[in-house]
Design a protein around this motif. Structure first.
Motif, PDB file in Angstrom:
ATOM      1  N   ILE A  33     -10.498   8.750 -12.945  1.00 46.78           N
ATOM      2  CA  ILE A  33      -9.441   8.344 -12.638  1.00 46.78           C
ATOM      3  C   ILE A  33      -9.212   7.901 -11.037  1.00 46.78           C
ATOM      4  N   ASP A  34      -9.491   9.011 -10.379  1.00 49.32           N
ATOM      5  CA  ASP A  34      -9.372   9.000  -8.862  1.00 49.32           C
ATOM      6  C   ASP A  34     -10.352   7.812  -8.247  1.00 49.32           C
ATOM      7  N   GLU A  35     -11.487   7.853  -8.884  1.00 48.91           N
ATOM      8  CA  GLU A  35     -12.603   7.058  -8.338  1.00 48.91           C
ATOM      9  C   GLU A  35     -12.204   5.655  -8.916  1.00 48.91           C
ATOM     10  N   ALA A  36     -11.677   5.420  -9.992  1.00 47.23           N
ATOM     11  CA  ALA A  36     -11.402   4.080 -10.249  1.00 47.23           C
ATOM     12  C   ALA A  36     -10.158   3.351  -9.404  1.00 47.23           C
ATOM     13  N   ILE A  37      -9.349   4.317  -8.982  1.00 45.44           N
ATOM     14  CA  ILE A  37      -8.123   3.898  -8.387  1.00 45.44           C
ATOM     15  C   ILE A  37      -8.568   3.547  -6.702  1.00 45.44           C
ATOM     16  N   ALA A  38      -9.765   4.371  -6.259  1.00 44.92           N
ATOM     17  CA  ALA A  38     -10.353   4.236  -4.720  1.00 44.92           C
ATOM     18  C   ALA A  38     -11.200   3.058  -4.884  1.00 44.92           C
ATOM     19  N   LYS A  39     -11.871   2.654  -6.086  1.00 42.32           N
ATOM     20  CA  LYS A  39     -12.797   1.474  -6.098  1.00 42.32           C
ATOM     21  C   LYS A  39     -11.897  -0.074  -6.421  1.00 42.32           C
ATOM     22  N   GLY A  40     -10.604   0.114  -6.687  1.00 40.84           N
ATOM     23  CA  GLY A  40      -9.990  -1.336  -7.059  1.00 40.84           C
ATOM     24  C   GLY A  40     -10.274  -1.424  -8.346  1.00 40.84           C
ATOM     25  N   VAL A  41     -10.414  -0.574  -9.169  1.00 47.93           N
ATOM     26  CA  VAL A  41     -10.900  -1.022 -10.738  1.00 47.93           C
ATOM     27  C   VAL A  41      -9.529  -1.192 -11.421  1.00 47.93           C
ATOM     28  N   ASP A  42      -9.781  -2.263 -12.285  1.00 46.00           N
ATOM     29  CA  ASP A  42      -8.574  -2.650 -13.075  1.00 46.00           C
ATOM     30  C   ASP A  42      -8.649  -2.070 -14.630  1.00 46.00           C
ATOM     31  N   LEU A  43      -9.884  -2.189 -14.999  1.00 46.90           N
ATOM     32  CA  LEU A  43     -10.139  -1.602 -16.382  1.00 46.90           C
ATOM     33  C   LEU A  43     -11.494  -0.580 -16.785  1.00 46.90           C
ATOM     34  N   ILE A  44     -10.911   0.600 -17.300  1.00 45.17           N
ATOM     35  CA  ILE A  44     -12.027   1.594 -17.388  1.00 45.17           C
ATOM     36  C   ILE A  44     -12.173   1.493 -18.753  1.00 45.17           C
ATOM     37  N   ILE A  45     -13.602   1.424 -19.012  1.00 39.37           N
ATOM     38  CA  ILE A  45     -14.179   1.371 -20.359  1.00 39.37           C
ATOM     39  C   ILE A  45     -14.813   2.681 -20.800  1.00 39.37           C
ATOM     40  N   ALA A  46     -14.237   3.513 -21.664  1.00 42.75           N
ATOM     41  CA  ALA A  46     -14.911   4.853 -21.810  1.00 42.75           C
ATOM     42  C   ALA A  46     -15.346   5.053 -23.308  1.00 42.75           C
ATOM     43  N   HIS A  47     -16.306   6.124 -23.462  1.00 40.26           N
ATOM     44  CA  HIS A  47     -16.955   6.271 -24.743  1.00 40.26           C
ATOM     45  C   HIS A  47     -16.028   7.381 -25.396  1.00 40.26           C
ATOM     46  N   HIS A  48     -15.401   8.296 -24.557  1.00 36.77           N
ATOM     47  CA  HIS A  48     -14.526   9.283 -25.253  1.00 36.77           C
ATOM     48  C   HIS A  48     -12.968   8.863 -24.950  1.00 36.77           C
ATOM     49  N   ALA A  49     -12.285   9.072 -25.962  1.00 40.34           N
ATOM     50  CA  ALA A  49     -10.648   8.466 -25.904  1.00 40.34           C
ATOM     51  C   ALA A  49      -9.886   9.442 -24.873  1.00 40.34           C
ATOM     52  N   MET A  50      -9.069   8.746 -24.382  1.00 40.72           N
ATOM     53  CA  MET A  50      -8.097   8.979 -23.411  1.00 40.72           C
ATOM     54  C   MET A  50      -7.058   9.516 -24.388  1.00 40.72           C
ATOM     55  N   ILE A  51      -6.228   9.050 -25.345  1.00 40.80           N
ATOM     56  CA  ILE A  51      -5.587   9.288 -26.516  1.00 40.80           C
ATOM     57  C   ILE A  51      -6.135   9.575 -27.831  1.00 40.80           C
ATOM     58  N   PHE A  52      -6.526  10.659 -28.211  1.00 38.18           N
ATOM     59  CA  PHE A  52      -7.202  11.119 -29.610  1.00 38.18           C
ATOM     60  C   PHE A  52      -6.236  11.608 -30.554  1.00 38.18           C
ATOM     61  N   ARG A  53      -5.282  12.759 -30.374  1.00 41.32           N
ATOM     62  CA  ARG A  53      -4.338  13.207 -30.979  1.00 41.32           C
ATOM     63  C   ARG A  53      -2.711  12.700 -30.619  1.00 41.32           C
ATOM     64  N   PRO A  54      -2.070  12.590 -31.587  1.00 40.21           N
ATOM     65  CA  PRO A  54      -0.667  12.044 -31.235  1.00 40.21           C
ATOM     66  C   PRO A  54      -0.047  12.748 -30.214  1.00 40.21           C
TER      67      PRO A  54
END
Length: 379
Positions: free
Chosen positions: A60-81
C-alpha cells in the motif's frame, strides 16, 4: 513529452474488464472473493500496480509513493466478512489508508488460476513442461452455435471477423465454420436504408448461411465483430445453446520435462526456475522424474489427481505432514517451493495488460510491485 491533460486514461472498470477478457470472474470458485473490493469503478486510472498480496502495508505504501490509482492483486484484501472497521487495528488502518488515498483494489484469484494463460500455465512454462494439460477439471466452457446469413460479397469478411474474435475453436483447430449457399428474401419498409434493394420491393439475394461455435464467455465480443463486418442494416442471426462440452477448464497443469532428472536434480531446477532459496522435498532423491504436475498456491489435497495423470512429481505449496506421508506411500514425489512463488506471474500479467491498454488506446501505465511480501525467512 505529452501533456497529461490530453492523455486518455482507462477507468477502473475498463482496466479490469480487459483483465477479465483473459480471466472472467465466472471462472472463480464459488467460495472465492474476486472482483473490485475497494474503490470506485468509474475512477480514472493513471497507474496500475500488480501485486501478489494486497493486504500488506509495504504494498500500500509503495502504491501511494508511486501515484498508483489501482492495485490488482492475486490474494484478496477482503476475504472474510468484516464485522467492524476499527482503525486501531492493522487491518483497519490499511483499509483507512486505501480509502484516504483514493486507492482502488481489485482481486483476481482462482479465476486467474484457472484461466488459459493464467497462473498455472505461467508456472508450467517456467518448468518448460511440454504436452501440458489440465490437472483437475473444474468445469468446461459453455458453447453456443452462431448462425448468420451473409451476402456472398461479404461472406469472407464476416467469416474472418468472427474467427479472429475467437469463434470456431474445436480442439486445436481455429476458424472452424460450415457454409451453405441459399437465397435470402426481404422487403425494405418505410424508414429503412437497405444496403441491397429498394423500399417496398421484394429483394432476393444470394447469401451464405455461416455456422460456427462460440464460447459463451466471449459471445458479445464475437457478435460485435460480426455486426461490424456485416453490410446489412439489420443482420439476421441465431444463437443456440449447445449440450456438448467445450474446452476443459481447471486448476493445475501436468506435462513432461524436456529431459528426465532425478528428484534431487529436479528440486534444484525448481529452486532456479522459481527463484527461491530452498524447497521442501518428499520422496527418494534418486527417483527419476519426467512427468510433472504443478499447482499455483495451496493444493496438496489434490495429489490423487496428479497420480491419475501419471505424474512422477507434484510441485505445490504449503504441504502438510500427513498429506506428504500419504503421497509418499502412493509413490508420488512432492516439491514445495512456497506460496510466494505465485509472484512469478506478475510480469506476464503486466505485459498482457500493457498490450490491452495500448490496443484500446489508453495511456494507463502498468507497474509490477517491487515489495517482497514473503512472510518466511530461510536461515
Amino acid at each position: 513529452m505529452s501533456n497529461p491533460d490530453q492523455q486518455n486514461f482507462a477507468t477502473v472498470r475498463q482496466v479490469t474488464a480487459a483483465l477479465e477478457e483473459m480471466a472472467p470472474l465466472s471462472l472463480a470458485e464459488s467460495w472465492d472473493k474476486v472482483g473490485l473490493q475497494v474503490g470506485d469503478p468509474s475512477r480514472p486510472v493513471r497507474k496500475v500496480m500488480l501485486t501478489l498480496d494486497s493486504n500488506d502495508d509495504g504494498v500500500i505504501d509503495e502504491a501511494i509513493a508511486k501515484g498508483v490509482d489501482l492495485i490488482i492483486a492475486h490474494h484478496a484484501m477482503i476475504f472474510r466478512p468484516v464485522q467492524t472497521l476499527r482503525t486501531d487495528t492493522p487491518y483497519g488502518r490499511r483499509l483507512q489508508k486505501l480509502l484516504a488515498n483514493g486507492l482502488n483494489v481489485y482481486v483476481a484469484h482462482t479465476n486467474l488460476d484457472i484461466a488459459e494463460g493464467g497462473v498455472n500455465d505461467i508456472l508450467a512454462s517456467r518448468l518448460h513442461l511440454e504436452n501440458t494439460e489440465v490437472m483437475t477439471r473444474v468445469h468446461n466452457t459453455r458453447l453456443k452455435k452462431l448462425v448468420v446469413f451473409v451476402p456472398e460479397t461479404h461472406h469472407e469478411a464476416v467469416r474472418q471477423a468472427v474467427g479472429d474474435a475467437g469463434a470456431g475453436w474445436i480442439g486445436n483447430y481455429s476458424h472452424c465454420t460450415f457454409n451453405t449457399p441459399g437465397t435470402g428474401t426481404f422487403i425494405p419498409q418505410q424508414g429503412t436504408n437497405p444496403y441491397i434493394g429498394e423500399q417496398g420491393q421484394l429483394e432476393r439475394v444470394n447469401e451464405i448461411r455461416l455456422e460456427t461455435v462460440v464460447p459463451e464467455r466471449i459471445q458479445d465480443h464475437v457478435i460485435a465483430a460480426m455486426l461490424q463486418a456485416h453490410p446489412y442494416e439489420e443482420v439476421a442471426y441465431d444463437l443456440y445453446p449447445l449440450e456438448i462440452m467445450g474446452q476443459e477448464l481447471g486448476v493445475g497443469r501436468v506435462g513432461d520435462l524436456v529431459e528426465e532428472m532425478t528428484l534431487a536434480q529436479f528440486a534444484e531446477f525448481v529452486k532456479q526456475q522459481f527463484e527461491v532459496p530452498a524447497v521442501r522435498v518428499v520422496g527418494p532423491l534418486d527417483r527419476k522424474i519426467r512427468r510433472v504436475a504443478v499447482w499455483g498456491g495451496s493444493g496438496e489435497e489434490y495429489f490423487p489427481d496428479a497420480l491419475k495423470k501419471g505424474a512422477d512429481a507434484f510441485v505445490v505449496s504449503d504441504i502438510r505432514y500427513h498429506y506428504a506421508q500419504d503421497a509418499a506411500a502412493e509413490g508420488l514425489c512432492m516439491v514445495d517451493p512456497g506460496h510466494n512463488t505465485e509472484k512469478l506471474i506478475l510480469p506476464s500479467i503486466g505485459a498482457y495488460l500493457e498490450a490491452k491498454m495500448r490496443q484500446y488506446g489508453f495511456d494507463t501505465e502498468i507497474l509490477v510491485s517491487q515489495t517482497n511480501t514473503e512472510p518466511f525467512r530461510f536461515i
